[in-house]
Each structure stands twice: as C-alpha cells, then as structure tokens.
Design a protein around this motif. Structure first.
Motif, PDB file in Angstrom:
ATOM      1  N   LEU A 166      52.703  26.866  36.816  1.00  0.00           N
ATOM      2  CA  LEU A 166      52.727  28.233  37.333  1.00  0.00           C
ATOM      3  C   LEU A 166      51.550  29.064  36.841  1.00  0.00           C
ATOM      4  O   LEU A 166      51.223  30.090  37.444  1.00  0.00           O
ATOM      5  N   SER A 167      50.910  28.630  35.756  1.00  0.00           N
ATOM      6  CA  SER A 167      49.765  29.387  35.245  1.00  0.00           C
ATOM      7  C   SER A 167      48.628  29.452  36.262  1.00  0.00           C
ATOM      8  O   SER A 167      47.757  30.326  36.180  1.00  0.00           O
ATOM      9  N   GLU A 168      48.635  28.553  37.252  1.00  0.00           N
ATOM     10  CA  GLU A 168      47.607  28.540  38.291  1.00  0.00           C
ATOM     11  C   GLU A 168      47.944  29.458  39.467  1.00  0.00           C
ATOM     12  O   GLU A 168      47.142  29.601  40.389  1.00  0.00           O
ATOM     13  N   LEU A 169      49.134  30.077  39.435  1.00  0.00           N
ATOM     14  CA  LEU A 169      49.590  30.850  40.593  1.00  0.00           C
ATOM     15  C   LEU A 169      48.715  32.063  40.879  1.00  0.00           C
ATOM     16  O   LEU A 169      48.520  32.426  42.046  1.00  0.00           O
ATOM     17  N   THR A 170      48.194  32.701  39.847  1.00  0.00           N
ATOM     18  CA  THR A 170      47.419  33.929  40.081  1.00  0.00           C
ATOM     19  C   THR A 170      46.078  33.660  40.757  1.00  0.00           C
ATOM     20  O   THR A 170      45.543  34.556  41.425  1.00  0.00           O
ATOM     21  N   THR A 171      45.547  32.442  40.613  1.00  0.00           N
ATOM     22  CA  THR A 171      44.200  32.160  41.145  1.00  0.00           C
ATOM     23  C   THR A 171      44.087  32.435  42.645  1.00  0.00           C
ATOM     24  O   THR A 171      43.174  33.163  43.070  1.00  0.00           O
ATOM     25  N   PRO A 172      44.966  31.881  43.501  1.00  0.00           N
ATOM     26  CA  PRO A 172      44.821  32.175  44.936  1.00  0.00           C
ATOM     27  C   PRO A 172      45.044  33.653  45.261  1.00  0.00           C
ATOM     28  O   PRO A 172      44.451  34.173  46.211  1.00  0.00           O
ATOM     29  N   TYR A 173      45.858  34.348  44.457  1.00  0.00           N
ATOM     30  CA  TYR A 173      46.085  35.775  44.720  1.00  0.00           C
ATOM     31  C   TYR A 173      44.873  36.614  44.307  1.00  0.00           C
ATOM     32  O   TYR A 173      44.552  37.610  44.966  1.00  0.00           O
ATOM     33  N   TYR A 174      44.201  36.225  43.226  1.00  0.00           N
ATOM     34  CA  TYR A 174      42.941  36.895  42.868  1.00  0.00           C
ATOM     35  C   TYR A 174      41.911  36.716  43.979  1.00  0.00           C
ATOM     36  O   TYR A 174      41.200  37.655  44.355  1.00  0.00           O
ATOM     37  N   ARG A 175      41.807  35.493  44.495  1.00  0.00           N
ATOM     38  CA  ARG A 175      40.847  35.227  45.573  1.00  0.00           C
ATOM     39  C   ARG A 175      41.223  35.992  46.842  1.00  0.00           C
ATOM     40  O   ARG A 175      40.348  36.517  47.542  1.00  0.00           O
ATOM     41  N   SER A 176      42.507  36.058  47.115  1.00  0.00           N
ATOM     42  CA  SER A 176      42.958  36.786  48.295  1.00  0.00           C
ATOM     43  C   SER A 176      42.656  38.279  48.164  1.00  0.00           C
ATOM     44  O   SER A 176      42.218  38.923  49.129  1.00  0.00           O
ATOM     45  N   LEU A 177      42.869  38.829  46.977  1.00  0.00           N
ATOM     46  CA  LEU A 177      42.568  40.243  46.759  1.00  0.00           C
ATOM     47  C   LEU A 177      41.081  40.512  46.940  1.00  0.00           C
ATOM     48  O   LEU A 177      40.688  41.512  47.555  1.00  0.00           O
ATOM     49  N   ALA A 178      40.242  39.619  46.411  1.00  0.00           N
ATOM     50  CA  ALA A 178      38.790  39.791  46.568  1.00  0.00           C
ATOM     51  C   ALA A 178      38.400  39.782  48.048  1.00  0.00           C
ATOM     52  O   ALA A 178      37.554  40.576  48.491  1.00  0.00           O
TER      53      ALA A 178
END
Length: 233
Positions: A166-178
């Motif tokens: 789950l520690s990898e979950l934020t990565t796609p959301y950071y990219r999506s926000l960018a």
C-alpha cells in the motif's frame, strides 16, 4: 398417571435445604487474542478510510471538476461563436462579453478549488499510510516479528505485505494530481483552441494514471479476497 409424573419431576414438597445453583465460570479473553482483534479492527478501519479517500477523489474529479471544466469550455466556445457573428467594423458590446467572462472566471476559480481539495486528499492518504505503518510496528512489539512478517492477517497476506504494498498507492495519485494541474493551466488560458480544450477534457475524465494503479483498479478486489468480512458497499 399423577403418581408417575410426580415421580418423574421429583418430590412435590420442597426440601428443607435449597438446591445449589451451578455457576458457569466465564473465561476472559486472553490478552493475546484481545490484541489480535484490536489490530484487525484498526487496520480494517484504515483500509476503509483509504477507500473513502479514493472514492471522494473520483467524485471531485468526475463531478465537480468535470462540470466546471465543461462549463468553461462551453462558455468560451459560445463567446467565440457570438464574436464571430459581429461585423468586422463593429465593436462587440459589454453585454455580450462580460457575462461569459464572469462565468469563465468562476469556472477557473472552481477548478483551482478542485486542485486544492485533491491536494488535501493526497495528504490524508499519506497520513493513513503512516498510521498503517505505525500500527504494524505496534503489532510487532505486541506480537513479535514472525507474526507481522509471516502470519496471515486474515487470509494469506501478513500485515507487513499490506503495508509495503500500500505504500505505493500515493504514487499514481501524485501523478494524477500533477496532470490535473497541467490541464487546469491549459484550460485557464482564454486563447486555448477548442481542439486543445477537448483533449484536456478527455484527459481529465480518463485519469490515466489511476486506470491500472488506483484504488478501484488494484485494491478493491484484493481486499474483498484478503480481508475477512470486507464491506463491498
């Protein structure tokens, strides 16, 4: 008959000494089992919170954000079409331009608000993941290294595998926000073409970084398989 019934039920007159009641001893839950239940309950609550954050993210993007983006593009297109009908030697009046500009400015303000809400959700997601890691260390203190790293939390995954994955979950959301920030900057300009605006709207809806790695794509089915009594609401 009455004699036989009386014999079956025992003497009809009370005895001089009362019948003692047998008390069932209640065995308290062991501290180990109690700590197990607490860890399971807290971890499942954190999983539900992650899902709630992801669902709120989609609602903000696909409802609030998309409505503002489409209204912005539509208002700009309507104004361009209206200006195209004005004779070349005629100055367009403020009654034609001002209302549309006000709508467009309001839409841009709403899109900026959407970006702020998404940033806040991303911070909440990071906090939940930090709390999961803290719970894992607490479980290791209470239950031992082997329990955290080898014993299934519910079905087959130990708590460590949940936390690390789950520690990898934020990565796609950071990219999506960018990406959403880039799209808002594109739509912000009043000189952007209709074709570029249409492409931006399509990218906004697609959320390409979440297609394969967002919560719904990667985690909902896994939780249903790995978490006991997972609520699929």
């Amino acid at each position: 008959m009455s004699k036989r019934l009386a014999s079956f039920h025992g003497p009809s007159t009370p005895t001089s000494s009362p019948v003692s009641q047998v008390k069932k001893s209640v065995t308290p839950a062991s501290p180990s089992r109690a700590s197990d239940a607490t860890i399971h309950r807290k971890f499942k609550t954190l999983l539900y919170e992650l899902r709630s954050i992801a669902n709120t993210w989609d609602d903000i993007v696909l409802l609030d954000g998309l409505k503002s983006a489409r209204t912005l593009v539509d208002s700009r297109t309507e104004l361009d079409n209206a200006l195209a009908m004005v004779p070349a030697d005629t100055q367009p009046g403020s009654l034609m331009i001002s209302p549309k500009l006000d709508v467009m400015d309001e839409c841009i303000t709403l899109l900026d608000s959407v970006l702020m809400k998404l940033s806040k959700l991303l911070r909440r997601m990071s906090t939940v993941l930090d709390n999961m890691e803290a719970l894992m260390f607490e479980a290791e203190r209470l239950k031992g290294f082997q329990w955290c790293h080898e014993e299934p939390l519910w079905v087959s995954w130990p708590i460590e595998k949940f936390v690390l994955s789950l520690s990898e979950l934020t990565t796609p959301y950071y990219r999506s926000l960018a990406l959403h920030k880039e799209l808002v900057d594109t739509l912000r300009s009043h000189t952007v073409s209709f074709e570029d605006s249409r492409k931006a709207i399509n990218q906004w809806v697609e959320q390409s970084f979440l297609r394969d790695d967002g919560w719904d794509a990667k985690w909902e089915d896994l939780c249903e398989a790995e978490v006991e009594k997972w609520d699929t609401r």
